[in-house]
Design an enzyme around this catalytic site. Structure first.
Site, PDB file in Angstrom:
ATOM      1  N   HIS A 149      -4.991   9.286   0.241  1.00 21.53           N
ATOM      2  CA  HIS A 149      -3.558   9.400   0.541  1.00 21.53           C
ATOM      3  C   HIS A 149      -3.264  10.897   0.608  1.00 21.53           C
ATOM      4  O   HIS A 149      -3.775  11.660  -0.219  1.00 21.53           O
ATOM      5  CB  HIS A 149      -2.681   8.871  -0.593  1.00 21.53           C
ATOM      6  CG  HIS A 149      -2.750   7.403  -0.833  1.00 21.53           C
ATOM      7  ND1 HIS A 149      -3.476   6.851  -1.855  1.00 21.53           N
ATOM      8  CD2 HIS A 149      -2.137   6.375  -0.203  1.00 21.53           C
ATOM      9  CE1 HIS A 149      -3.312   5.544  -1.841  1.00 21.53           C
ATOM     10  NE2 HIS A 149      -2.505   5.217  -0.848  1.00 21.53           N
TER      11      HIS A 149
ATOM     12  N   GLU B  16      -2.703  -3.065   6.153  1.00 21.13           N
ATOM     13  CA  GLU B  16      -3.300  -3.660   4.952  1.00 21.13           C
ATOM     14  C   GLU B  16      -2.315  -4.628   4.314  1.00 21.13           C
ATOM     15  O   GLU B  16      -1.367  -4.203   3.641  1.00 21.13           O
ATOM     16  CB  GLU B  16      -3.676  -2.540   3.971  1.00 21.13           C
ATOM     17  CG  GLU B  16      -4.361  -3.051   2.721  1.00 21.13           C
ATOM     18  CD  GLU B  16      -4.754  -1.915   1.783  1.00 21.13           C
ATOM     19  OE1 GLU B  16      -5.162  -0.838   2.251  1.00 21.13           O
ATOM     20  OE2 GLU B  16      -4.644  -2.123   0.568  1.00 21.13           O
TER      21      GLU B  16
HETATM   22  C1  XUL Z   1      -2.321  -0.696  -2.958  1.00 13.59           C
HETATM   23  C2  XUL Z   1      -3.467  -0.370  -2.126  1.00 13.59           C
HETATM   24  C3  XUL Z   1      -3.475   1.001  -1.583  1.00 13.59           C
HETATM   25  C4  XUL Z   1      -3.850   1.089  -0.154  1.00 13.59           C
HETATM   26  C5  XUL Z   1      -3.647   2.460   0.434  1.00 13.59           C
HETATM   27  O1  XUL Z   1      -2.363  -1.947  -3.514  1.00 13.59           O
HETATM   28  O2  XUL Z   1      -4.359  -1.151  -1.933  1.00 13.59           O
HETATM   29  O3  XUL Z   1      -4.295   1.774  -2.389  1.00 13.59           O
HETATM   30  O4  XUL Z   1      -5.186   0.717   0.045  1.00 13.59           O
HETATM   31  O5  XUL Z   1      -2.337   2.876   0.295  1.00 13.59           O
HETATM   32 CO    CO Z   2      -6.064  -1.067  -0.680  1.00 14.81          CO
END
Ligand code: XUL
Ligand code: CO
Length: 399
Positions: free
Chosen positions: A64, A195
């Site tokens: 991130h 996601e």
């Molecule tokens: C949160 C999650 C994050 C994403 C990226 O549950 O999985 O870490 O993968 O923001």
């Molecule tokens: Co994730």
């Protein structure tokens, strides 16, 4: 085996995870940490991260923006911090095969995102999120990243009493379209991934599961531009198995990446544990093999050490164990394919459709009048056994 299994270290868990939980203070005290969130600390941490990847033999990482570099007082200052760390990561990548599997923007931690980012009712927050994703896309591209992930974190609601769901979904779709446009503008060839996650931190997120995300992409004309990053712990939170989510993504041509983790059946949170269950890994790998692999995606260990695991050695053990588990899953899938009995069982289950009338139905030409005539001719069908226990036995025998 390496071609099938591109592993990635999740920077946020491995290098920003503190061991804290809603009831307990941080437990980790890594020797390279000085307890600050300074730029100098961010640099030392990035160097530790590269040393870790090189020692581990893993050459993909996920990040991130805000986890690798600290927030500044303004966007200009924040972007300058990010540039400095990205420049260091770029230097550390030289002479290695290391590059990001994917990057993403952290759109959930800062108080400005308390109502969401692209789904915030506040237009200035929407714009801020856009500026942040613009930059995150650019740095992912600059580092040679192969994918970019959207997991907004708060793209949902706590109550529908104060929420206009339709409007928020439209805002989100417009945001994602603008991201596609910017991706094309900067020449980023990587895959954009969504996601899904059903809840946590919001009560109900708009990307609940793969099917919900797919219908969202279809409704707003975004299919073709996005694939799905299936996270196993998110799958179980949504009431599905990881295998179900992988198959739903795969059969719709959407399986792009896996956040290879697992939850705890008793705890019920997104506990983000390393996946060590061989049976689960075999199911995961069976979808991956049927998908012909995940490239340019891979397996991101979106997993953290347990709160009680506090040795640097545990970081290695956790990742090695996660990699070995997936590798054993892949071997088991090879065994199942070579043996062929399970595939044969599935083939036989549908063999009545290999008939002339079955082919007609599968071609979409099975009109009801013809079928009624056939029923009158055939009489009561004799329905064979589904062989469920045999299927389970064949699967378990390969483990
Ligand atoms: C949160 C999650 C994050 C994403 C990226 O549950 O999985 O870490 O993968 O923001
Ligand atoms: Co994730």
């Amino acid at each position: 085996m390496k071609d099938w299994l591109w592993f990635s270290v999740a920077f946020w868990h491995t290098f920003r995870g503190t061991g804290g939980d809603p009831f307990g203070a941080p437990t980790k005290s890594w020797p390279w940490e000085d307890g600050t969130n300074s730029l100098a600390m961010a640099k030392r941490r990035m160097k530790a991260h590269f040393e870790f990847m090189e020692k581990l033999g893993v050459d993909r990482w996920c990040f991130h923006d805000r986890d690798i570099a600290p927030d500044g007082k303004t966007l200009v200052e924040t972007n300058a911090n990010l540039d400095e760390i990205v420049e260091l990561a770029k230097e550390l990548q030289v002479g290695t095969d290391i590059k990001p599997l994917w990057g993403t923007a952290q759109l959930f931690m800062h108080p400005r995102y308390m109502h969401g980012a692209a789904t915030s009712p506040e237009v200035k927050v929407y714009a801020y999120a856009a500026a942040q994703v613009k930059k995150a896309l650019e740095v992912t591209h600059y580092l040679g990243g192969e994918n970019y992930v959207f997991w907004g974190g708060r793209e949902g609601y706590q109550t529908l009493l104060n929420t206009d769901m339709k409007r928020e979904l439209e805002h989100l779709a417009n945001f994602l379209q603008a991201a596609v446009d910017h991706k094309k503008k900067i020449g980023f060839q990587g895959t954009l991934l969504i996601e899904p996650k059903p809840q946590e931190p919001t009560k109900h997120q708009y990307d609940w599961d793969v099917a919900t995300s797919f219908s969202f992409l279809q409704k707003y004309g975004l299919t073709g531009e996005f694939k799905i990053n299936v996270e196993c712990n998110h799958a179980t939170l949504s009431g599905h198995s990881c295998h179900h989510e992988l198959e739903t993504a795969r059969i719709n041509g959407l399986l792009g990446n896996i956040d290879a983790n697992t939850g705890d059946p008793q705890v019920g949170w997104d506990t983000d544990e390393f996946l060590t269950d061989i049976s689960e890994a075999t199911l995961v790998m069976s979808s991956v093999v049927k998908n012909g692999g995940l490239a340019p995606g891979g397996f991101n260990f979106d997993a953290k050490l347990r709160r009680e695991s506090t040795d640097v050695e545990d970081m290695f053990i956790a990742h090695i164990s996660g990699m070995d588990t997936m590798a054993r899953g892949l071997r088991n899938v090879a065994k199942l394919i070579e043996d062929g009995s399970l595939d044969e069982l599935v083939r036989k289950r549908y063999q009545s459709f290999d008939s002339e009338i079955g082919a007609m139905i599968e071609a979409g030409k099975g009109d009801f009048e013809t079928l009624e005539k056939k029923v009158l001719e055939w009489g009561e069908p004799i329905v064979p056994s589904g062989k469920q226990e045999l299927a389970e036995m064949l699967f378990q025998s390969a483990l």
